[in-house]
Design an enzyme around this catalytic site. Structure first.
Site, PDB file in Angstrom:
ATOM      1  N   HIS A  61       2.090   4.409  -2.688  1.00 19.33           N
ATOM      2  CA  HIS A  61       2.372   6.159  -2.851  1.00 19.33           C
ATOM      3  C   HIS A  61       3.281   6.228  -2.420  1.00 19.33           C
ATOM      4  CE1 HIS A  61      -2.014   6.702  -0.480  1.00 19.33           C
ATOM      5  NE2 HIS A  61      -1.772   6.080   0.668  1.00 19.33           N
ATOM      6  N   GLU A  71      -4.493   8.157  -2.554  1.00 21.98           N
ATOM      7  CA  GLU A  71      -5.289   6.555  -2.249  1.00 21.98           C
ATOM      8  C   GLU A  71      -5.694   5.892  -4.088  1.00 21.98           C
ATOM      9  OE1 GLU A  71      -5.840   4.565   0.720  1.00 21.98           O
ATOM     10  OE2 GLU A  71      -5.258   6.798   0.851  1.00 21.98           O
ATOM     11  N   HIS A 108       0.902  -0.979   0.162  1.00 21.02           N
ATOM     12  CA  HIS A 108      -0.197  -0.098   0.273  1.00 21.02           C
ATOM     13  C   HIS A 108       0.834   0.695  -0.080  1.00 21.02           C
ATOM     14  CE1 HIS A 108      -3.667   2.297   1.123  1.00 21.02           C
ATOM     15  NE2 HIS A 108      -2.695   3.383   2.073  1.00 21.02           N
ATOM     16  N   GLU A 109       1.632   1.558   0.695  1.00 26.60           N
ATOM     17  CA  GLU A 109       3.168   2.842   1.201  1.00 26.60           C
ATOM     18  C   GLU A 109       3.411   2.700  -0.057  1.00 26.60           C
ATOM     19  OE1 GLU A 109       1.854   4.700   2.822  1.00 26.60           O
ATOM     20  OE2 GLU A 109       0.375   3.189   4.333  1.00 26.60           O
TER      21      GLU A 109
HETATM   22 ZN    ZN Z   1      -2.900   5.057   1.577  1.00 24.13          ZN
END
Ligand code: ZN
Length: 506
Positions: free
Chosen positions: A270, A296, A266-267
């Site tokens: 980003h 997101e 997830h990170e």
């Molecule tokens: Zn996030």
């Protein structure tokens, strides 16, 4: 170079420098700084924040921006310069409307409210936070009254702050559509009562081994360790100084294998966004992601569309089993895929599965709408929260800690922020569908060939930073506005297959 813009440049440079210093201090507090540092370092952060703020909000800059906004001058600016001027003008127009004293009082309130919330959460006492929350809400209402357009509602004004052009009229349709599909889908899944063994996840996993595996995963998905670092913090997050220094954190739990794995993916999503922003805008006010919702979408694209996809794990599963020989000995790839996609109504938003997640957001959206329309009073809020959980997820939070006190956002004065998470999920589905049309994405995932995916994301979205809005990016790449149908189709297809829901029809 335009002469007026040249005069603005030193202010922009200084503001970027302050922000980079602040980013580093905040990063340090979350990762390496000793616990005792917080109170003194927070004072330093407060002082630097004020300096940073006044670098761009002052009479000289205001005068330059006013002159640069005149049509004649606009013609002499590059496209990027025009976007920068527009962005600073919007911020300074807002600040002009809020009396300085009120803003200062508000900032002090915000600075102290997170710790009040944290204590209330710890002791499971909403009433200890309610007064602070009420003050925060009253400030938000007051400031919105100063700044909003005449016909705009307060909540619409707040929504637009986080996603330009967003409002309740659009979100009502968006969430209605999601609700009409997810609620019956969830009901079918619960009734099906399919046995999914997830017991491997809570076995014991050595922390150092987890760290090594997550570092490997970060690199595998495209996190460039020449341009970034990874550290540990209580809650994983991503931050950046510019496109050549992007930082992610992760957390490791001995009895939870999936937590660190999906956090790092997830990170990483980003971070790859920030790393792929074009060099010529990196050190400018538009050298970052365009909105919270779009950011997101990039993390969820990696976490859900790639990371929870069987094709993604085909080349990785042996390595995972090799790393945790003892614990995963019996586990098959298909069982693993089923387990990492298991649907289960739960109390905590951040731990929710992909299908129930938007219901958690819908609950917050509806409550915020009622708070700002005046329908809901503070002392009714905690029970209203529990009722919504019963209605949407069929479960009632046993404590306030597992209910209304779980999220930090309101204590930071972030109202109207939650819908960004659901928008991010929907955007990621639209982008994934566009990729499917343009290249054999599943083959690429299966062959560990992620470069064409990075290139697609860079050329269509990442390189533009905040010079284009979410909708401008989506229209240019996918030929349409944000369209929730992709998300609905994706969820329906995915969970119907995973849970064999159409079995009876055959
Ligand atoms: Zn996030």
């Amino acid at each position: 170079m335009n002469q007026l813009f040249e005069q603005l440049q030193p202010y922009l440079d200084k503001s970027i420098a302050y922000d980079a210093a602040l980013t580093l201090l905040n990063w340090d507090i979350e990762t390496l700084a000793p616990k005792t540092a917080i109170s003194n370092t927070s004072k330093i952060i407060g002082l630097l924040s004020m300096e940073s703020y006044h670098t761009l909000v002052n009479p000289e800059v205001k005068d330059l921006i006013t002159r640069l906004s005149v049509e004649q001058e606009q013609k002499n600016l590059t496209e990027i310069q025009r976007v920068i001027v527009r962005k600073i003008k919007k911020d300074s127009d807002t600040m002009d409307k809020i009396p300085a004293k009120e803003y200062q009082d508000y900032s002090e309130l915000v600075a102290s409210s997170s710790s009040i919330w944290a204590k209330a959460k710890e002791s499971n006492r909403f009433e200890d936070f309610a007064k602070t929350l009420e003050k925060l809400i009253n400030y938000e209402k007051k400031f919105a009254q100063y700044c909003k357009k005449e016909n705009e509602t307060i909540y619409d004004y707040l929504l637009d702050k986080y996603e330009e052009g967003m409002n309740t009229a659009k979100l009502d349709i968006f969430f209605d559509k999601i609700r009409s599909v997810i609620v019956p889908l969830l009901k079918k899944i619960v009734e099906k009562n399919k046995v999914i063994d997830k017991s491997y996840n809570s076995k014991s996993y050595d922390i150092e081994t987890q760290k090594k595996f997550c570092r490997f995963l970060a690199e595998y998905i495209g996190f460039d360790f020449n341009r970034g670092v990874m550290a540990e913090s209580a809650h994983p997050f991503t931050t950046h100084l510019h496109n050549k220094d992007v930082r992610i954190t992760n957390h490791y739990i001995e009895n939870n294998l999936e937590s660190a794995i999906f956090s790092v993916i997830h990170e990483g999503g980003h971070a790859i966004y920030e790393m792929q922003i074009a060099d010529d805008i990196s050190l400018t006010p538009v050298g970052t992601g365009t909105s919270m919702g779009f950011h997101e979408s990039q993390s969820r694209l990696f976490e859900n569309h790639f990371g929870r996809n069987k094709m993604f794990w085909i080349p990785l599963f042996d390595k995972l089993k090799e790393t945790y020989k003892e614990q995963l000995n019996e586990l098959s790839l298909d069982d693993f895929i089923l387990a990492i996609n298991k649907v289960e109504p739960s109390f905590i938003r951040t731990e929710a599965d992909e299908l129930t997640y938007p219901l958690h957001i819908m609950i917050r959206y509806e409550l915020e709408k009622q708070i700002f329309s005046g329908e809901l009073k503070i002392d009714e809020l905690a029970d209203a929260w529990d009722k919504k959980y019963e209605e949407y997820l069929g479960i009632t939070p046993p404590t306030r800690t597992l209910g209304i006190l779980q999220d930090v956002h309101w204590s930071c004065g972030m109202f109207g922020y939650f819908p960004s998470y659901a928008l991010g999920s929907a955007i990621s589905a639209q982008i994934y569908s566009d990729m499917e049309k343009k290249f054999p994405i599943e083959t690429y995932l299966k062959e560990s060939n992620l470069a064409p995916i990075h290139d697609y994301l860079k050329e269509n979205f990442h390189k533009y930073g905040a010079t284009k809005t979410t909708n401008e990016l989506l229209i240019a790449a996918t030929n349409e506005d944000l369209n929730v149908d992709y998300y609905i189709t994706y969820l329906t297809k995915k969970y119907t297959e995973l849970y064999n829901l159409d079995e009876n029809l055959k």
